[in-house]
Motif scaffolding. Structure first.
Motif, mmCIF file in Angstrom:
data_model
loop_
_atom_site.group_PDB
_atom_site.id
_atom_site.type_symbol
_atom_site.label_atom_id
_atom_site.label_comp_id
_atom_site.label_asym_id
_atom_site.label_seq_id
_atom_site.Cartn_x
_atom_site.Cartn_y
_atom_site.Cartn_z
ATOM 1 N N THR A 144 0.840 -1.195 0.000
ATOM 2 C CA THR A 144 0.000 0.000 0.000
ATOM 3 C C THR A 144 0.877 1.247 0.000
ATOM 4 N N ARG A 152 2.498 1.736 -3.370
ATOM 5 C CA ARG A 152 1.580 2.292 -4.362
ATOM 6 C C ARG A 152 1.403 3.789 -4.145
ATOM 7 N N ARG A 153 1.422 4.193 -2.874
ATOM 8 C CA ARG A 153 1.237 5.614 -2.584
ATOM 9 C C ARG A 153 2.428 6.441 -3.032
ATOM 10 N N PRO A 185 -4.848 10.027 -5.056
ATOM 11 C CA PRO A 185 -3.728 9.312 -4.421
ATOM 12 C C PRO A 185 -3.068 10.144 -3.327
ATOM 13 N N ILE A 223 -5.486 10.279 -0.309
ATOM 14 C CA ILE A 223 -5.471 9.002 0.415
ATOM 15 C C ILE A 223 -4.207 8.902 1.260
ATOM 16 N N ALA A 224 -3.093 9.334 0.697
ATOM 17 C CA ALA A 224 -1.827 9.245 1.418
ATOM 18 C C ALA A 224 -1.651 10.406 2.387
ATOM 19 N N PRO A 226 -9.526 11.862 2.601
ATOM 20 C CA PRO A 226 -10.664 12.169 1.751
ATOM 21 C C PRO A 226 -11.783 11.147 1.918
ATOM 22 N N VAL A 229 -4.312 2.715 -6.229
ATOM 23 C CA VAL A 229 -3.677 4.022 -6.081
ATOM 24 C C VAL A 229 -3.321 4.316 -4.635
#
Lengths: 259, 878
Positions: A93, A96-97, A122, A125-126, B493, B787
């Motif tokens: 994870t 991917r970030r 992205p 999320i990160a 988010p 992602v």
């Protein structure tokens, strides 16, 4: 740099991702399929690499394994010096970030988010800050300045794929993996997307790996790798559609002679 | 095609488990409701059949009493009439009903049935009464003897020969149990005591008037024949004979009639059934909600399977299956779900009734142990299960059948649903219409104190809820947008992602939330009501109760001896009482003005009496008009509402007539006291002039301590003195209000149980909806994982979705409930509901509950979502 030199290659600053003796086997006993059969390959930093091959040649599997989307049977995958093939879910994870960007053939966007929100997803999320300057640069490059507030449903297929490209780039990943990014697009949209991918490499120094079966799409790359039956059988640099077609027909003939 | 359907169903049985649970839940409530209704109905009908087993009855006109509750009916029939009926041919016995209530002390020294609830009934033991048989020992022969029903003896822990205490008509008597009688039916918790005939007669019919006379037929040998051994012709001819005898008698009157035993039994049963009908309606509403949500869960599950199997259906279509055949493959699975769910539900329903019966038994209310397993109930359960399943699956089945094969193979996202104008129109009309009715009831009630607007308010409230249910898919978007804002801000988010998902299919969100919405509306209205009533009571009691303590009796009657005993205590300065007695009132009707209808005088009204100094020393209430000294002047004090009803004004003269005599009295004061539930008051002395002591009941004692006596000393002294009477409770002001409040809260408990039910249903619905939406969004979730979305983040997103859905239903329900309850103070102002109190704390904990419900419901779907491999998720349906 050629495939023959790989065994001795150490962490090389010119290599962004590499595979060593990669094997991927599906099924058991008489139904065993060797999707990847001892593949070793390097992808160069700041270059646009295309992977081609007939259906079932293992080109998508190679990309999925490189990107940590799929597990490998044996062998090693390194992305920017990190061993992807031995990572835990949590590490993947994180990888991917920070290291990877993705562009898929279809269904690339979250339908409830606007174009802008999709692009920054992205980073959101990160929980990373959006570099506004870079964001604007990317958005301008893909030509979406006046489409940012639109939802995916309000965008054409080409526009959606350009949003996906922007999203893959905005987090400045080490490498962008694109899986048949033009597979669902008409020729005009295809050209736009490919031109943009190439310019992201040339202008922004991005590294891009793309799987495609379209010789025209592959001709935008710096280098084309050809896979057949789970092995890398050929590669050409500075390709043109014609040179690619020639190699493809050679491969088809070779395959015909073998059988 | 059938084979395909069955194979599919078998393979997917586990997936269908949720649908089966949903159907089973709904069905079990329906089956349980009907079975419980049958159990209650047969319990009470047994009592009726056993208690009313005569051939003919003399009863008051317009009798609305079942004849079971001792002294329930108007005592208008001369008992002496029985002696004229008894000698008739074919009559075995004519038994006047000498019955009433008393207090029986059990072997543990406490009053039997003392916790309130079912009464302790006393009957006369008459040797020729065929409805009661002494099975053990002998019947009571003197005032020192009693006999007990076997069940009563058991629960009281008494046996033949035991000595105990009864309090009859306020007098403590030491008695001996001489015999046991059998009553051939469960008494539904009531206790039964037999007194000797003379004592019962003196106690319950001192004026020789009774509420019924039961006439029993005799066979050729002169033995009594009781229902159900009675034949119709005998009953009819006997009834005719009794009717002509009564008509010819000197004792004949207009206010009683002669009816056959069948009529008597039928009337009682009809009355019981209508009472139970109300209960079943209430329960069926909840069964309906359960089934609605159940149907929705089924529709969701099938939508899910249809999506997953879209390619398979397309393939079947491509190789030549007709749309009808595809439709059938889906529907057959639904029917299987219905049959299995229905069967489980039937078992569950009976289990539920057994559980309820067990609960009632532990509360001392014994219900019949024969739980009827009838064909109609089972058929109803199965039919409900199958129909709900088949109908719910029809829409996804139709979609599966009608999608063109190629389209099915490439379809991607769920179709976007637009709000229909039809929905907006109907929903708005209903909601606004309902709101209009609620408002109208408030406005009318404000302008006219007498208007009884409860029904209008009720219908309006129901319309508002139905309208909101229809509108909720449209409300979902704006409401969730707002409730989601804090989540969007806090969890970036993820919050806005989750909010987007909830809003994406507003109809589904609204349906999912509907069970919670209804449950919450109910609870919100009820808790506002309870809190307001409690507040109003506290205010009134604090204002009006001036005495140090108030004494009440669990048997609702305080013995005169107890009053004397308490009065004799050194610690008490004043022991005043509120007494009530039945009287009739007459007055010169005022000319009706403005075509206003004045209410006719009531045949009988319970009016109150109290000592001259009660106002204002022990009870304070500000008179609306006149002076409270009226009580001392031999004048009347009336409640404002009563005065308005009958058109009385200050200074009017009312004729008060009781069994003892009649007096004319002037209205000396008009009060408005919510705590004093007595329509008309006078001095005890004046009341004694018209009503005999045996008809006068002492309901409350107001006590002030003597000088220098502390509260604790007073209480200790009172408790000691009240002990021999077993049923007296002593309250100070605070205890009195909390006792009143706890009565209100008991009713709330039932509603909380129903809320619990709606939460269970809601959780099922939310779990199901989330599972469906996770499957629908498989690729989207895969994309986000690709992602960089972590497992924890994915779980959080799904939990926020779930919480937002639960919050939507809860907020809509609480809002509607509070709004409706806010109308109540105006509408029910004349019933002591004066102030609006909104229990914010309780409402906030409901919101907290919704959050917990949301989080819990998300656990399983979130776990499933995180377990999807990223690559497969992206590749899904490609």
């Amino acid at each position: 740099m050629t495939t023959a030199q790989l065994d001795t290659a150490q962490v090389d600053s010119s290599v962004i991702a590499s595979a060593r003796n990669l094997k991927k086997v599906y099924g058991r006993g008489s139904t065993t399929v060797h999707a990847l059969d001892d593949v070793s390959v390097d992808f160069e930093r700041g270059k646009f690499t295309a992977i081609m091959g007939p259906s079932g040649s293992g080109k998508s599997t190679l990309m999925h394994c490189m990107a940590g989307l799929d597990t490998v049977t044996s062998g090693e995958v390194l992305v920017n010096g990190e061993a992807v093939s031995s990572m835990s879910q949590r590490q993947l994870t994180k990888l991917r970030r920070t290291q990877l960007g993705f562009i898929f053939q279809s269904f690339n966007l979250v339908p409830t988010l606007s174009a802008e929100e999709n692009i920054t997803l992205p980073l959101d999320i990160a929980r990373q800050r959006v570099d506004r300057e870079f964001f604007n640069k990317v958005v301008q490059a893909v030509g979406l300045d006046n489409r940012l507030r639109h939802r995916p449903a309000e965008l054409s297929g080409g526009q959606q794929q350009r949003v996906a490209c922007a999203r893959a780039l905005v987090s400045k990943p080490s490498v962008v993996f694109a899986d048949e990014p033009t597979g669902n697009l008409d020729s005009t949209s295809s050209r736009e997307v490919l031109t943009f991918l190439r310019s992201s490499v040339d202008d922004l120094g991005q590294s891009v790996v793309m799987v495609t079966h379209d010789p025209v799409a592959a001709s935008y790359a710096h280098r084309v790798l050809f896979l057949a039956d789970g092995k890398i059988v050929k590669e050409i640099t500075e390709p043109t559609p014609d040179s690619i077609l020639t190699v493809l027909s050679q491969l088809t003939n070779a395959a015909g002679e073998k059988h | 095609m059938l084979r395909v359907a069955l194979r599919n169903a078998r393979a997917g049985l586990l997936k269908l488990a949720m649908s089966i649970i949903a159907v089973a839940l709904g069905t079990s409530f329906i089956v349980g409701t009907f079975a419980l209704r049958d159990v209650l109905s047969s319990t009470f009908n047994d009592i009726v059949d056993t208690g009313l087993n005569g051939a003919t009855y003399v009863r008051p006109n317009d009798a609305d009493a079942t004849g079971l509750e001792g002294g329930g009916g108007d005592r208008v029939i001369p008992a002496a009439l029985a002696q004229e009926i008894a000698p008739l041919d074919g009559v075995a016995a004519a038994i006047p009903d000498y019955s009433g209530t008393l207090v029986l002390v059990g072997s543990d020294g406490t009053a039997v049935g003392g916790g309130g609830g079912a009464p302790t009934l006393a009957f006369a033991y008459l040797a020729d009464d065929p409805s009661l048989r002494v099975t053990d020992g002998v019947g009571p022969a003197s005032a020192a003897d009693i006999a007990l029903d076997t069940g009563t003896a058991e629960s009281a822990g008494l046996a033949i020969g035991d000595e105990t205490t009864v309090i009859v008509a306020g007098q403590i008597r030491e008695v001996t149990v001489t015999g046991l009688v059998t009553f051939d039916a469960s008494l539904a918790g009531a206790s039964l005591v037999l007194l000797d005939g003379q004592t019962a007669m003196d106690t319950f019919a001192p004026d020789g008037m009774v509420s019924t006379i039961a006439v029993y037929a005799a066979d050729s040998a002169g033995n009594p024949v009781t229902y159900p051994d009675l034949d119709e012709d005998t009953e009819k001819s006997l009834t005719d004979a009794v009717r002509s005898t009564v008509a010819a008698s000197d004792l004949a009157g207009d206010d009683f009639e002669v009816v056959s035993g069948t009529t008597m039994r039928d009337d009682s049963q009809a009355q019981i059934d209508s009472m139970l009908g109300f209960l079943s309606t209430f329960l069926l509403v909840f069964a309906g909600i359960a089934l609605f949500v159940g149907g929705f869960v089924i529709a969701n599950t099938f939508a899910m399977t249809v999506r997953q199997k879209q390619r398979e259906f397309a393939m079947l279509r491509a190789i030549g299956a007709s749309p009808g055949q595809v439709f059938l493959t889906v529907t057959i699975q639904a029917v299987m779900v219905g049959i299995i769910g229905g069967a489980v539900g039937i078992a569950g329903g009976y289990g539920l009734v057994h559980a309820i019966r067990a609960v009632f038994n532990t509360m001392g209310m014994e219900l019949t142990d024969q739980i009827p397993v009838t064909v109609p109930i089972i058929a109803l359960g199965l039919a409900t299960g199958v129909l709900v399943s088949a109908i719910s699956a029809a829409i996804p089945a139709r979609r599966a059948a009608l999608t063109a094969p190629v389209e099915a193979m490439r379809e991607e996202a769920a179709p976007v649903l637009r709000p229909s104008w039809w929905r907006i129109g109907i929903g708005t009309v209903l909601a606004l219409g309902g709101a209009g009715m609620v408002t109208a009831s408030v406005v009318i009630a404000r302008n006219d104190d007498d208007a009884s607007m409860g029904a209008l308010l009720g219908y309006g409230a129901a319309l508002v809820i139905i309208g909101l249910l229809i509108l909720s898919p449209i409300l979902a978007k704006p409401v969730v947008h707002i409730t989601g804002a804090p989540f969007a801000a806090l969890f970036k988010p993820l919050g806005s992602l989750a909010r987007g998902n909830v809003i994406r299919n507003p109809k589904r969100t609204a349906n999912t939330a509907s069970a919670l919405m209804i449950g919450m509306a109910l609870v919100a209205a009820a808790s506002v009501l309870a809190s307001s009533v409690t507040l109003a009571m506290k205010a009134v009691v604090a204002e009006e109760l001036a005495a140090d303590v108030i004494v009440q009796s669990q048997s609702f009657e305080i013995s005169a001896d107890a009053v004397t005993d308490l009065n004799n205590l050194d610690e008490t300065a004043e022991v005043n009482s509120f007494v009530v007695a039945p009287v009739s009132l007459t007055w010169d009707a005022r000319e009706a003005t403005d075509g206003e209808e004045l209410t006719e005088p009531p045949a009988e009204l319970n009016v109150g009496g109290t000592e001259e100094n009660t106002f204002p020393d022990l009870w304070f209430t500000d008179p609306v008009a006149g002076d409270l000294a009226a009580v001392g002047n031999g004048e009347l004090v009336v409640q404002e509402s009563t005065a308005d009803t009958y058109g009385w004004e200050l200074g009017d003269t009312i004729t008060v007539t009781g069994s003892e005599g009649s007096v004319d009295a002037r209205i000396g004061a008009i009060i408005n006291s919510q705590a004093l539930g007595i329509p008309l008051l006078m001095s005890t002395d004046l009341l004694a002039d018209v009503a005999p002591a045996n008809e006068t009941v002492i309901v409350n004692l107001l006590i002030n301590a003597a000088d220098g006596v502390s509260d604790a000393q007073l209480r200790d002294a009172l408790a000691e003195a009240a002990k021999p009477y077993y049923v007296l409770s002593i309250y100070d002001q605070e205890e009195f209000t909390s006792m009143l409040a706890s009565q209100v809260n008991q009713i709330l408990t039932i509603l909380y149980a129903l809320l619990g039910l709606s939460i269970v249903i809601a959780v099922l619905g939310i779990v199901n909806t989330l599972a469906l939406s996770v499957i629908e969004r498989t690729r989207e979730i895969g994309l986000m994982r690709a992602v960089g979305l972590g497992k924890g983040q994915l779980t959080a997103t799904i939990m926020i979705e779930s919480v937002l859905t639960a919050l939507f239903g809860t907020l809509l329900g609480l809002g509607a409930g509070v709004a409706i309850a806010a109308a109540m103070p105006s509408v029910f102002a004349n019933q002591g509901f004066t102030e609006l109190s909104i229990p914010w704390g309780a409402l906030m904990s409901m919101v907290g509950l919704a959050v917990i419900v949301g989080v819990l419901a998300a656990v399983w779907p979130a776990w499933r979502a995180t377990r999807m491999p990223v690559l497969e998720a992206i590749a899904a349906v490609e």
